[in-house]
Write a protein that holds these residues in place. Structure first.
Motif, mmCIF file in Angstrom:
data_model
loop_
_atom_site.group_PDB
_atom_site.id
_atom_site.type_symbol
_atom_site.label_atom_id
_atom_site.label_comp_id
_atom_site.label_asym_id
_atom_site.label_seq_id
_atom_site.Cartn_x
_atom_site.Cartn_y
_atom_site.Cartn_z
ATOM 1 N N ARG A 123 -25.486 115.599 74.392
ATOM 2 C CA ARG A 123 -26.038 115.346 75.723
ATOM 3 C C ARG A 123 -27.459 114.820 75.604
ATOM 4 N N ASP A 124 -27.739 113.769 76.356
ATOM 5 C CA ASP A 124 -29.100 113.253 76.397
ATOM 6 C C ASP A 124 -29.902 114.099 77.393
ATOM 7 N N ASP A 126 -31.071 113.349 80.211
ATOM 8 C CA ASP A 126 -30.633 113.182 81.602
ATOM 9 C C ASP A 126 -29.201 113.704 81.812
ATOM 10 N N SER A 128 -26.558 112.820 80.441
ATOM 11 C CA SER A 128 -25.473 111.877 80.153
ATOM 12 C C SER A 128 -24.945 112.177 78.743
ATOM 13 N N HIS A 155 -19.225 116.940 81.793
ATOM 14 C CA HIS A 155 -19.372 115.539 81.364
ATOM 15 C C HIS A 155 -18.846 115.321 79.947
#
Ligand code: URA
Length: 244
Positions: A123-124, A126, A128, A155
């Motif tokens: 996961r970044d 943000d 995403s 996600h």
């Protein structure tokens, strides 16, 4: 987000998922609850944490395979002819790196014929998700079980699903997580096909406030109370290299 979840009611929420074709199985076997307690406890060390995840894998496999189809096979005992049973379907388990690995080991200890795929996902900032690595056999006509201990935003699981679909048309999809948040369950219900089964040991949906993404999910995408960062607790915190 806050307003969307303000009127959250667990029973109604699970029913709404069922109507969309996604069945959530909340497994509360006493042995599973004991392991969950060890996993949540911050004093559990890394070795014990991995051991508990593996044990969870074994116990959840047992629960999941209550629904497994079997076929009759002939056999000969030392005293005569008889018959036995064998799992009918092929199973592919897909641990999401890193924390899914000990659970997959538990699965592997229970079914000799299981195939194991690997997908890495991170996961970044943000929230995403990036799928970086996928080594997957042909999943055509097989039961695919994706393992991620924490179903937080959902996600990662959606990104993993999109990747896996490229490796064949699976017979069915199952998700195995230790703790889920309602936000994550809702998110995956939008992407996974009808008939997807989700097996979890806890639904953390009590902590909520203005800075939360939804019940039980804080603004950093962590499940509260949850168990922390499952990958770090199992394998330690990775060193962050500075960009050149
Ligand atoms: N991943 C984790 O390891 N823990 C969380 O709480 C959420 C995502």
């Amino acid at each position: 987000m806050y307003n969307e979840w303000k009127k959250y009611n667990r029973k109604k929420f699970l029913k709404s998922l069922e109507r969309k074709g996604m069945q959530v199985h909340l497994i509360t076997h006493p042995l599973i609850l004991e392991e969950l307690t060890r996993l949540r406890d911050k004093s559990t060390n890394r070795f014990e944490f991995r051991h508990s995840l593996r044990r969870m894998g074994e116990l959840l496999t047992y629960e999941l395979l209550r629904f497994g189809k079997i076929k009759k096979i002939p056999l000969v005992t030392p005293l005569g002819k008889s018959h036995g049973y064998k799992l009918e379907d092929g199973y592919v388990v897909v641990p999401v790196l890193r924390a899914g690995v000990p659970i997959a080991e538990g699965f592997n200890a229970m079914i000799s014929s299981v195939e194991i795929a690997f997908v890495s996902c991170w996961r970044d900032k943000d929230l995403s998700v990036v799928v970086e690595y996928a080594k997957v056999p042909d999943i055509s006509n097989k039961q695919v079980i994706i393992i991620d201990p924490m179903l937080a935003t959902g996600h990662s699981l959606c990104a993993v699903y999109e990747t896996l679909r490229r490796f064949g048309k699976a017979k069915s999809w199952k998700i195995l997580a230790v703790i889920a948040s309602p936000v994550g369950l809702k998110e995956i219900s939008k992407s996974f096909p009808k008939g997807t089964d989700v097996f979890i040991c806890a639904l953390d949906d009590s902590a909520f406030g203005k800075d939360f993404l939804g019940p039980g999910l804080n603004s950093h995408g962590y499940i509260v109370p949850g168990l922390g960062d499952a990958g770090d607790r199992a394998y330690g915190s990775p060193l962050k290299l500075s960009k050149k």
